[in-house]
Design a protein around this motif. Structure first.
Motif, mmCIF file in Angstrom:
data_model
loop_
_atom_site.group_PDB
_atom_site.id
_atom_site.type_symbol
_atom_site.label_atom_id
_atom_site.label_comp_id
_atom_site.label_asym_id
_atom_site.label_seq_id
_atom_site.Cartn_x
_atom_site.Cartn_y
_atom_site.Cartn_z
ATOM 1 N N GLY A 5 0.799 -1.209 0.000
ATOM 2 C CA GLY A 5 0.000 0.000 0.000
ATOM 3 C C GLY A 5 0.835 1.263 0.000
ATOM 4 N N GLU A 6 1.953 1.244 -0.695
ATOM 5 C CA GLU A 6 2.850 2.399 -0.684
ATOM 6 C C GLU A 6 2.206 3.583 -1.394
ATOM 7 N N ALA A 7 2.278 4.766 -0.759
ATOM 8 C CA ALA A 7 1.743 5.988 -1.355
ATOM 9 C C ALA A 7 2.878 6.898 -1.774
ATOM 10 N N ARG A 8 2.739 7.512 -2.930
ATOM 11 C CA ARG A 8 3.757 8.460 -3.384
ATOM 12 C C ARG A 8 3.379 9.843 -2.862
ATOM 13 N N ALA A 55 -1.709 16.492 0.138
ATOM 14 C CA ALA A 55 -1.690 16.354 1.601
ATOM 15 C C ALA A 55 -2.215 14.984 2.003
ATOM 16 N N ARG A 56 -3.209 14.501 1.283
ATOM 17 C CA ARG A 56 -3.757 13.173 1.591
ATOM 18 C C ARG A 56 -2.728 12.085 1.342
ATOM 19 N N ASP A 57 -1.991 12.211 0.237
ATOM 20 C CA ASP A 57 -0.950 11.224 -0.063
ATOM 21 C C ASP A 57 0.150 11.248 0.995
ATOM 22 N N ARG A 58 0.533 12.459 1.407
ATOM 23 C CA ARG A 58 1.585 12.561 2.422
ATOM 24 C C ARG A 58 1.125 11.966 3.746
ATOM 25 N N ALA A 59 -0.128 12.207 4.096
ATOM 26 C CA ALA A 59 -0.654 11.643 5.336
ATOM 27 C C ALA A 59 -0.669 10.114 5.270
ATOM 28 N N LYS A 60 -1.015 9.589 4.100
ATOM 29 C CA LYS A 60 -1.032 8.140 3.931
ATOM 30 C C LYS A 60 0.376 7.564 4.021
ATOM 31 N N ALA A 61 1.347 8.261 3.406
ATOM 32 C CA ALA A 61 2.736 7.808 3.466
ATOM 33 C C ALA A 61 3.260 7.854 4.898
ATOM 34 N N ASP A 62 2.903 8.900 5.635
ATOM 35 C CA ASP A 62 3.332 8.998 7.031
ATOM 36 C C ASP A 62 2.736 7.874 7.866
#
Length: 266
Positions: free
Chosen positions: A26-29, A33-40
């Motif tokens: 489930g890696e997010a690029r 802001a939503r992508d960064r939150a998912k990656a964090d």
């Protein structure tokens, strides 16, 4: 990457395996802001998984345990990872990639001092004050060898690279003790694709070290003997952090660095 179990031949499917592993985990690029939150959140899950796997073993941890450790409960965990094995694969492939990247960057920096450092993912000594060289020089055996008037670099042009690789790996081992323990115990729990990828990356990392040993003393040993020397050095470095918990890394690191250098060049 921990490198105590590197073996096998490089696989032609390494790139495909990495792609499958990234998608499965489930890696997010980073982007919105939503992508960064998912990656964090994914990074937090990986860190929690490494800590819990190290403490309890792969079979002693559930996805719910990992989710609870970062404030994610129930089905929400599956928005970030497809399963516990995918988490394990993400942890071990990631650390293997970072070690290989760090080793290559160290080699490039030592070979060409004008090359900008790109080792941000790998812990290393950023003091910039020559402390590693000073610690090595303070070893009594180093002082005896210096009596001839030649510096180690003058006697052996490959010595600075070996010292830099050791220092980088010691910093990694002290910072990533949990991941090392997970690999030592749970490597065989990886999916076949992730296991091939980890071994390919580890073999490439070993090759960075054996090339440095060959440059330091081209006629001393066969390639197989240099590989044994590198793996033995990894074993010394990687096993130590588990035995010195509670002792400040600043006190452990100089001793471990000197011992690893002595073992590597014995």
């Amino acid at each position: 990457m921990p490198m105590t179990r590197a073996n096998g031949k490089p696989s032609a499917d390494a790139g495909e395996a990495r792609d499958e592993r990234s998608a499965d985990a489930g890696e997010a690029r980073p982007g919105t802001a939503r992508d960064r939150a998912k990656a964090d959140r994914r990074a937090a899950l990986l860190a929690a998984a490494a800590r819990l796997f190290a403490e309890r073993g792969f079979d002693g941890v559930t996805l719910e345990d990992i989710g609870a450790a970062v404030g994610v409960s129930g089905p929400a965990v599956y928005r970030h990872v497809s399963g516990k094995q995918a988490l394990l694969g993400a942890i071990l492939v990631d650390v293997s990639e970072r070690l290989l990247h760090g080793g290559r960057a160290v080699t490039a920096a030592v070979s060409d001092p004008a090359t900008p450092s790109t080792t941000a993912e790998t812990p290393h000594d950023t003091s910039g004050d020559g402390s590693l060289d000073r610690r090595v020089a303070e070893d009594p055996r180093s002082r005896e060898r210096s009596a001839s008037g030649d510096s180690p670099s003058e006697r052996n042009p490959g010595a600075p690279l070996l010292r830099a690789l050791v220092d980088s790996h010691v910093a990694f081992a002290l910072a990533e003790a949990d991941v090392i323990r997970v690999q030592d115990r749970d490597l065989d729990r990886l999916s076949p694709a992730d296991r091939r990828t980890v071994r390919d990356l580890q073999n490439a990392y070993v090759s960075v070290w054996t090339a440095a040993l060959a440059a330091a003393d081209p006629d001393a040993e066969t390639p197989a003997e240099r590989r044994v020397r590198a793996l033995a050095c990894f074993g010394l470095i990687n096993s130590t952090p588990h035995s010195v918990r509670g002792v400040a890394a600043a006190r452990v690191r100089p001793t471990l660095t000197r011992m690893a250098l002595a073992a590597l060049t014995a």
